[in-house]
Design a protein around this motif. Structure first.
Motif, PDB file in Angstrom:
ATOM      1  N   ALA A  83      32.671  48.303  33.466  1.00  9.20           N
ATOM      2  CA  ALA A  83      33.101  49.660  33.174  1.00  9.20           C
ATOM      3  C   ALA A  83      31.959  50.621  33.464  1.00  9.20           C
ATOM      4  CB  ALA A  83      33.536  49.765  31.710  1.00  9.20           C
ATOM      5  N   VAL A  84      32.307  51.812  33.916  1.00  6.40           N
ATOM      6  CA  VAL A  84      31.287  52.835  34.136  1.00  6.40           C
ATOM      7  C   VAL A  84      30.666  53.166  32.776  1.00  6.40           C
ATOM      8  CG1 VAL A  84      30.851  55.177  34.903  1.00  6.40           C
ATOM      9  CG2 VAL A  84      32.510  53.755  36.127  1.00  6.40           C
ATOM     10  N   GLY A  85      29.373  52.910  32.646  1.00  6.34           N
ATOM     11  CA  GLY A  85      28.692  53.106  31.378  1.00  6.34           C
ATOM     12  C   GLY A  85      28.801  51.923  30.434  1.00  6.34           C
ATOM     13  N   GLY A  86      29.348  50.812  30.900  1.00  3.75           N
ATOM     14  CA  GLY A  86      29.551  49.644  30.040  1.00  3.75           C
ATOM     15  C   GLY A  86      28.324  48.757  29.963  1.00  3.75           C
ATOM     16  N   ASP A  87      28.244  47.984  28.885  1.00  2.00           N
ATOM     17  CA  ASP A  87      27.110  47.078  28.667  1.00  2.00           C
ATOM     18  C   ASP A  87      27.423  45.638  29.022  1.00  2.00           C
ATOM     19  OD1 ASP A  87      25.591  49.172  27.787  1.00  2.00           O
ATOM     20  OD2 ASP A  87      25.985  48.828  25.658  1.00  2.00           O
ATOM     21  N   THR A  88      28.673  45.344  29.372  1.00  4.27           N
ATOM     22  CA  THR A  88      29.057  43.975  29.718  1.00  4.27           C
ATOM     23  C   THR A  88      29.619  43.939  31.130  1.00  4.27           C
ATOM     24  OG1 THR A  88      31.282  44.246  28.786  1.00  4.27           O
ATOM     25  CG2 THR A  88      29.556  43.369  27.320  1.00  4.27           C
ATOM     26  N   ILE A  89      29.477  42.793  31.747  1.00  2.00           N
ATOM     27  CA  ILE A  89      29.988  42.553  33.096  1.00  2.00           C
ATOM     28  C   ILE A  89      30.906  41.339  33.036  1.00  2.00           C
ATOM     29  CG2 ILE A  89      29.409  42.008  35.489  1.00  2.00           C
ATOM     30  CD1 ILE A  89      26.715  43.354  35.053  1.00  2.00           C
ATOM     31  N   GLU A  90      32.132  41.517  33.495  1.00  2.00           N
ATOM     32  CA  GLU A  90      33.098  40.416  33.504  1.00  2.00           C
ATOM     33  C   GLU A  90      33.076  39.747  34.879  1.00  2.00           C
ATOM     34  OE1 GLU A  90      36.424  42.030  30.351  1.00  2.00           O
ATOM     35  OE2 GLU A  90      36.679  42.496  32.477  1.00  2.00           O
ATOM     36  N   VAL A  91      33.294  38.428  34.856  1.00  5.24           N
ATOM     37  CA  VAL A  91      33.294  37.648  36.101  1.00  5.24           C
ATOM     38  C   VAL A  91      34.666  37.018  36.275  1.00  5.24           C
ATOM     39  CG1 VAL A  91      32.249  35.751  37.378  1.00  5.24           C
ATOM     40  CG2 VAL A  91      30.845  37.151  35.855  1.00  5.24           C
ATOM     41  N   PHE A  92      35.232  37.196  37.472  1.00  4.30           N
ATOM     42  CA  PHE A  92      36.506  36.568  37.832  1.00  4.30           C
ATOM     43  C   PHE A  92      36.233  35.637  39.013  1.00  4.30           C
ATOM     44  CE2 PHE A  92      37.540  40.517  35.769  1.00  4.30           C
ATOM     45  CZ  PHE A  92      38.631  40.205  34.956  1.00  4.30           C
ATOM     46  N   ASN A  93      36.740  34.424  38.944  1.00  3.36           N
ATOM     47  CA  ASN A  93      36.452  33.418  39.980  1.00  3.36           C
ATOM     48  C   ASN A  93      37.418  33.531  41.161  1.00  3.36           C
ATOM     49  OD1 ASN A  93      34.364  32.407  38.427  1.00  3.36           O
ATOM     50  ND2 ASN A  93      35.650  30.895  37.423  1.00  3.36           N
ATOM     51  N   HIS A  94      37.667  34.749  41.592  1.00  4.80           N
ATOM     52  CA  HIS A  94      38.492  34.976  42.781  1.00  4.80           C
ATOM     53  C   HIS A  94      38.244  36.398  43.251  1.00  4.80           C
ATOM     54  CE1 HIS A  94      41.411  37.344  40.391  1.00  4.80           C
ATOM     55  NE2 HIS A  94      41.192  36.437  39.445  1.00  4.80           N
ATOM     56  N   ASP A  95      38.839  36.737  44.386  1.00  8.37           N
ATOM     57  CA  ASP A  95      38.670  38.075  44.959  1.00  8.37           C
ATOM     58  C   ASP A  95      39.637  39.023  44.263  1.00  8.37           C
ATOM     59  OD1 ASP A  95      38.144  40.261  46.440  1.00  8.37           O
ATOM     60  OD2 ASP A  95      38.655  39.403  48.386  1.00  8.37           O
ATOM     61  N   LEU A  96      39.101  39.996  43.521  1.00  7.25           N
ATOM     62  CA  LEU A  96      39.916  40.929  42.745  1.00  7.25           C
ATOM     63  C   LEU A  96      39.721  42.325  43.322  1.00  7.25           C
ATOM     64  CD1 LEU A  96      41.682  41.277  40.143  1.00  7.25           C
ATOM     65  CD2 LEU A  96      39.551  41.718  38.909  1.00  7.25           C
ATOM     66  N   ARG A  97      40.833  43.022  43.603  1.00  5.03           N
ATOM     67  CA  ARG A  97      40.748  44.361  44.189  1.00  5.03           C
ATOM     68  C   ARG A  97      41.462  45.414  43.338  1.00  5.03           C
ATOM     69  NH1 ARG A  97      38.938  44.073  49.636  1.00  5.03           N
ATOM     70  NH2 ARG A  97      38.173  41.949  49.936  1.00  5.03           N
ATOM     71  N   SER A  98      42.095  45.002  42.242  1.00  3.48           N
ATOM     72  CA  SER A  98      42.809  45.941  41.393  1.00  3.48           C
ATOM     73  C   SER A  98      42.480  45.647  39.941  1.00  3.48           C
ATOM     74  CB  SER A  98      44.320  45.829  41.638  1.00  3.48           C
ATOM     75  OG  SER A  98      44.763  44.501  41.380  1.00  3.48           O
ATOM     76  N   ALA A  99      43.017  46.470  39.027  1.00  2.00           N
ATOM     77  CA  ALA A  99      42.749  46.277  37.603  1.00  2.00           C
ATOM     78  C   ALA A  99      43.190  44.885  37.187  1.00  2.00           C
ATOM     79  CB  ALA A  99      43.482  47.330  36.788  1.00  2.00           C
ATOM     80  N   PRO A 100      42.326  44.119  36.519  1.00  2.00           N
ATOM     81  CA  PRO A 100      42.686  42.733  36.181  1.00  2.00           C
ATOM     82  C   PRO A 100      43.832  42.677  35.174  1.00  2.00           C
ATOM     83  CG  PRO A 100      40.630  43.371  35.122  1.00  2.00           C
ATOM     84  CD  PRO A 100      40.981  44.482  36.047  1.00  2.00           C
ATOM     85  N   SER A 101      44.725  41.717  35.391  1.00  2.00           N
ATOM     86  CA  SER A 101      45.833  41.497  34.461  1.00  2.00           C
ATOM     87  C   SER A 101      45.652  40.229  33.655  1.00  2.00           C
ATOM     88  CB  SER A 101      47.158  41.420  35.244  1.00  2.00           C
ATOM     89  OG  SER A 101      47.109  40.377  36.207  1.00  2.00           O
ATOM     90  N   GLU A 102      44.577  39.492  33.934  1.00  2.00           N
ATOM     91  CA  GLU A 102      44.308  38.256  33.218  1.00  2.00           C
ATOM     92  C   GLU A 102      42.901  38.323  32.637  1.00  2.00           C
ATOM     93  OE1 GLU A 102      42.650  37.608  37.338  1.00  2.00           O
ATOM     94  OE2 GLU A 102      44.341  38.638  36.400  1.00  2.00           O
ATOM     95  N   PRO A 103      42.633  37.512  31.606  1.00  2.00           N
ATOM     96  CA  PRO A 103      41.294  37.537  31.014  1.00  2.00           C
ATOM     97  C   PRO A 103      40.243  37.066  32.012  1.00  2.00           C
ATOM     98  CG  PRO A 103      42.575  35.708  30.138  1.00  2.00           C
ATOM     99  CD  PRO A 103      43.532  36.549  30.934  1.00  2.00           C
TER     100      PRO A 103
END
Length: 613
Positions: A83-103
């Protein structure tokens, strides 16, 4: 060792069209007018790699999330989401180009922590396969684990640092960090971690040192009592080598016999299967023969009865012409068809049935003879199978007899090897105890001086040569003789330190430094993330003879042309160049080129233009 390739940078926002740029795995060039978000791309990439903040610009209003696609050289594809200004970074094990719908597959802090794996620095270091590499923290010699931010400063270079007078090695501009930054560069050039420095024994260790020595002496005596073979370690190793050699020979011989036995067992299963099929077929043939013999007897009985009917009719005159035996009428008084129903039809019926039954009987005899031939063939095949099975059993018995002494030899050799290995283990334990005793008995050595600049001369010469080749390929004027001073971390070209050169030459040398480091370490399998992002590497360069060029944004054509050509012809991995001037047209077919707000371009900037009421 893995490398990373940047795949895409995407900004998302509620009700906002995505703002994205797709990176080429080779060369990507983003150019155009100022204040169009070119440098913002470099800053956003750095932010996604763990930078603490991303300075906002008016164009990013409404965008709340950033995605950075990564491809690992082992084939994996990852997407970092922050997130812009966020303190955490999420990792997805695939190529994501839109807002994630899964954890997310992992949620990480952006700050590095040496004792936790749940941060982007440790995660990326693990992906690269270099987590845990050690560097110096300060001149006292304290050693700390490598931080991914230490690498990011060398490969993601903004326009300020590109022309900064400080050495490219010293990226933070904080004097207290110089030792650490030099140590990071030493790790990259040599591939060698900083060694753990020896420490003096504590007061508690000194207090109980004598007691420990007594305990160690007791353990040494106990281990010596366990030794049962009168031989030193060298002799034991020789014996173990001979045993291993003998064991290898016996194992090879046993393996050959086992292979032969396996083939015999396979052949035996084939014979037994064939014999079972024959036995089943014999049963079927015998059953058919039994039924056909009963049918044969029936046919022969029917033929006998028909013969008896024919003979009886002949005796009674049923089948002769003349006076009717039924009504006594003479022939001349008989109706033309008088005997047709009584005599002729009876004779014809007997004759026809006799022929039919005879034909069936003949066909049945042929079938019986064929089945008897099959039965004889099957009996012969069964006899052959029985003979082959007997021969197979004899061969198996012979192999088993040959295997028995080999099994005995193997058991004996394994037992001997176990005894020798146990003896060597006891000797090794005694050596360890004696070394420990010696370390307790002697005074600890003084810790060596921490030297982050103690880079092997061969590695420095190799890197200097690589920068020289790069500058020559770009046709930068001069002899381009490069020297690196590990003490000051200063790079000099043709005897002049980089910090004393003009802004344009400082930028060119910094770009050559970053590209050459990537090119050298990638070629030699040394540590490097695999990509380089350069902001304004050749913008301010001018010919030495034209210090007041009319249009300063137009740098020397031949240097720029050769700069881009070399990046394409001699790739160092992935390079992303951010510039204001238009690059040479010749690269458009071989690189990903994004013009922002220039004549004929499709994009006004990184972000789509905002709607105006």
């Amino acid at each position: 060792m893995n490398r990373l390739t940047l795949v895409h940078l995407t900004f998302l926002g509620m009700g906002k069209p995505p703002a994205a740029v797709e990176f080429s795995p080779g060369l990507t060039v983003i150019y155009g007018a100022s204040d169009r978000g070119k440098s913002y791309v470099e800053e956003a990439v750095d932010y996604m790699l763990g930078a603490s903040e991303l300075k906002s610009i008016p164009e990013d209003e409404g965008y709340t999330r950033i995605l950075l696609g990564l491809r690992v050289s082992d084939g994996r594809t990852l997407t970092l989401s922050r997130a812009v200004g966020g303190d955490t970074i999420e990792v997805f094990n695939h190529d994501l180009r839109s807002a994630p719908s899964e954890p997310a597959d992992a949620t990480l802090a952006y700050k590095h922590h040496p004792k936790s794996q749940k941060n982007i620095s440790r995660y990326l270091l693990n992906v690269l396969g270099i987590d845990g590499r050690r560097i110096l923290q300060n001149s006292r010699g304290d050693v700390v684990p490598l931080n991914f931010r230490d690498l990011a400063r060398l490969v993601v270079v903004n326009d300020t640092r590109m022309a900064d007078q400080r050495s490219p090695v010293l990226g933070t501009r904080i004097p207290q960090n110089e030792t650490k930054e030099k140590s990071v560069f030493k790790l990259l050039l040599s591939g060698q971690d900083e060694p753990e420095r020896p420490t003096a024994p504590s007061k508690l260790e000194k207090q109980f040192g004598k007691g420990k020595i007594a305990v160690i002496d007791h353990l040494i005596d106990e281990n010596r009592e366990k030794l049962t073979i009168e031989a030193n370690q060298s002799q034991l190793r020789e014996q173990l080598g001979r045993v291993q050699s003998s064991l290898g020979e016996v194992t090879a011989a046993a393996g050959g016999i086992a292979a032969t036995r396996s083939s015999l067992l396979l052949r035996r299963r084939e014979l037994e299967s064939g014999d079972a099929d024959n036995q089943q077929r014999v049963g079927e043939v015998q059953q058919l023969l039994s039924r056909f013999m009963l049918l044969r007897e029936q046919y022969e009985s029917d033929l006998a009865r028909l013969q008896m009917v024919g003979e009886a009719g002949t005796l009674l005159g049923y089948f002769q012409t003349g006076t009717c035996v039924f009504c006594g009428a003479e022939r001349q008084h008989q109706h033309p068809e008088h005997h047709l129903a009584e005599t002729t039809q009876l004779a014809a019926a007997v004759s026809a049935e006799t022929r039919k039954t005879t034909d069936l009987h003949s066909d049945l005899i042929i079938m019986i003879e064929d089945l008897e031939d099959q039965a004889a063939t099957l009996d012969a095949s069964r006899a052959l199978h029985a003979e082959q099975l007997a021969q197979n059993s004899e061969e198996l018995r012979s192999l088993d007899q040959r295997m028995e002494p080999l099994n005995a030899d193997t058991t004996e050799l394994l037992a001997a090897r176990s005894r020798l290995e146990h003896e060597l283990a006891v000797h090794a334990q005694i050596e360890q105890l004696e070394d420990l005793k010696a370390s307790l008995s002697s005074a600890p050595p003084a810790p060596p001086t921490a030297r982050p600049d103690n880079i092997p001369a061969a590695d420095i010469a190799d890197f200097e040569s690589m920068i020289h080749e790069t500058l020559e390929a770009w046709q930068v004027p001069g002899d381009n003789r490069v020297t690196y001073d590990p003490t000051s971390a200063e790079i000099s070209v043709d005897g002049r330190p980089r910090k004393s050169r003009g802004r344009g030459m400082r930028s060119i040398i910094h770009a050559a430094f970053a590209v050459s480091l990537a090119r050298r370490n990638t070629a030699r399998g040394l540590i490097h993330p695999g990509f380089v992002v350069l902001d304004t590497p050749v913008l301010t360069y001018r010919r030495p003879e034209d210090p007041v060029e009319a249009q300063p944004e137009l740098m020397t054509h031949d240097v720029v042309e050769n700069f881009y050509r070399d990046l394409l012809d001699n790739p160092s991995g992935q390079v992303i160049v951010i510039e204001n001037p238009t690059p040479p047209k010749s690269i458009s077919s071989r690189a990903a080129v994004y013009p922002f707000s220039v004549d004929g371009s499709d994009r006004q900037g990184f972000f789509p233009p905002r709607d105006r009421d």
